[in-house]
Design an enzyme around this catalytic site. Structure first.
Site, PDB file in Angstrom:
ATOM      1  CG  LEU A 201      -5.792   2.768   1.167  1.00  0.00           C
ATOM      2  CD1 LEU A 201      -7.391   3.206   1.679  1.00  0.00           C
ATOM      3  CD2 LEU A 201      -4.688   3.354   1.435  1.00  0.00           C
ATOM      4  CG  ASP A 202      -0.842  -1.064   4.979  1.00  0.00           C
ATOM      5  OD1 ASP A 202      -0.610  -1.814   4.164  1.00  0.00           O
ATOM      6  OD2 ASP A 202      -0.008  -0.316   5.523  1.00  0.00           O
ATOM      7  CE  LYS A 203      -7.702  -6.382  10.192  1.00  0.00           C
ATOM      8  NZ  LYS A 203      -7.528  -7.565  11.299  1.00  0.00           N
TER       9      LYS A 203
ATOM     10  CB  THR B   5      -4.216   2.590   6.158  1.00  0.00           C
ATOM     11  OG1 THR B   5      -2.983   2.197   6.470  1.00  0.00           O
ATOM     12  CG2 THR B   5      -4.369   3.694   5.336  1.00  0.00           C
TER      13      THR B   5
ATOM     14  NE  ARG C 292       1.973   0.609   9.030  1.00  0.00           N
ATOM     15  CZ  ARG C 292       1.224  -0.576   9.363  1.00  0.00           C
ATOM     16  NH1 ARG C 292       0.502  -1.107   8.166  1.00  0.00           N
ATOM     17  NH2 ARG C 292       1.490  -1.505  10.200  1.00  0.00           N
TER      18      ARG C 292
END
Length: 323
Positions: free
Chosen positions: A138-140, A142, A237
């Site tokens: 997961l992105d930082k 998210t 995104r």
């Protein structure tokens, strides 16, 4: 920085009938069998111009094989005591509800304080598993559910299930603009041609499919539920931006906050101060890699997204849409 890998070779007569992973291990002895298997499962290996993503496929002499992928920079991580929200744990897997601001892997600018550091502290034996058992990211900023493998066997099964689209990952997001119905985005994603830290829809990218449905409509925003078929970097995104519905607060693909007309000062303040993408991994469903039991978990949206949703509802009440 990752290193681009482009390998080409030809299978010999002595390799006829060998499994693809075995033959590649002979052709490219500088790389581990684990890494070669990852390349195959990720679709990075082509034989005679076609993607081969099954390690057990038999090869024939004179077939032309190519590998095109990126080799991540090796980072040695140390165990660090970092609080984790553990949703489920047994001898084989760990499911966490990741908080915003937590980077998954150490890398440039984030040498420590990552999920990997936390996993090494929580479960020291996980250092024996590649990437400390992390099978998806997961992105930082998210939030939400991630599964981690605690053994090599569990990781092998989970990676294969992920590639076979047998793991369900459902997300909740708040997008800018009013969407009337759900749908899907089927558009390849690759590295942005000029902005190397960005991803973009590009014809030379890897296949990517995102399904979305409308969960709640506001006067100038939409709350969405999304499901991934693939797992490309920044996929939701990028896909939402591609169809003109950037996620609220997205610092990379969003630009300046878009403020609806007649918005109250309080609502404007909420939008301006929401500094991360409004994206949360809300549901995870998979077959346990060892017991084969079907398992499912949910994680409620974090407080900042819940407060944003309340503000959106209030703004819609104060400025009802006239049809």
């Amino acid at each position: 920085m990752s290193q681009e890998i482009n390998l080409k070779s030809e299978f010999s007569s002595t390799q006829t009938g060998q499994r693809l992973d075995q033959a590649l291990a002979e052709l490219f002895p500088d790389y581990s069998r684990t890494r070669i298997k990852e390349w195959i499962l990720s679709g990075a290996v082509t034989v005679d111009g076609e993607v081969w993503d099954k390690p057990r496929t038999k090869v024939m002499e004179m077939q032309q094989v190519s590998v095109s992928t990126e080799l991540p920079e090796e980072v040695v991580a140390e165990a660090q005591q970092i609080d984790l929200d553990i949703v489920y744990e047994d001898e084989d897997i760990l499911v966490i509800n990741k908080q915003a601001g937590l980077v998954v892997h150490p890398g440039a600018g984030n040498q420590d304080g990552t999920l990997m550091n936390a996993l090494l502290h929580h479960c020291p034996n996980i250092e024996l598993v590649p990437r400390a058992g992390i099978v998806h990211r997961l992105d930082k900023d998210t939030t939400g559910l991630m599964v981690v493998a605690k053994t090599v066997e569990a990781q092998t099964h989970l990676v294969a299930a992920l590639q076979a689209r047998e793991i369900t990952r459902e997300y909740e997001a708040i997008a800018i603009g009013t969407m009337t119905a759900g749908g899907l985005v089927d558009a390849p994603i690759g590295r942005h041609p000029t902005k190397r830290t960005h991803m973009a829809v590009h014809h030379s990218g890897k296949p990517a499919v995102t399904h979305y449905r409308v969960a709640e409509k506001f006067r100038a925003h939409t709350r969405l539920r999304l499901r991934l078929e693939s797992g490309r970097t920044h996929q939701i995104r990028v896909h939402m931006a591609h169809i003109g519905h950037i996620l609220v607060g997205d610092p990379v693909y969003g630009g300046r906050p878009r403020l609806p007309k007649a918005a109250s000062p309080e609502f404007i303040d909420v939008l301006k101060n929401f500094k991360r993408q409004a994206l949360h991994a809300v549901r995870l469903e998979l077959q346990h890699p060892i017991t084969c039991e079907m398992m499912s978990w949910t994680a409620p949206v974090p407080e900042d997204m819940a407060e944003l949703t309340k503000a959106l509802r209030k703004d819609t009440e104060l400025n009802p849409v006239v049809i």
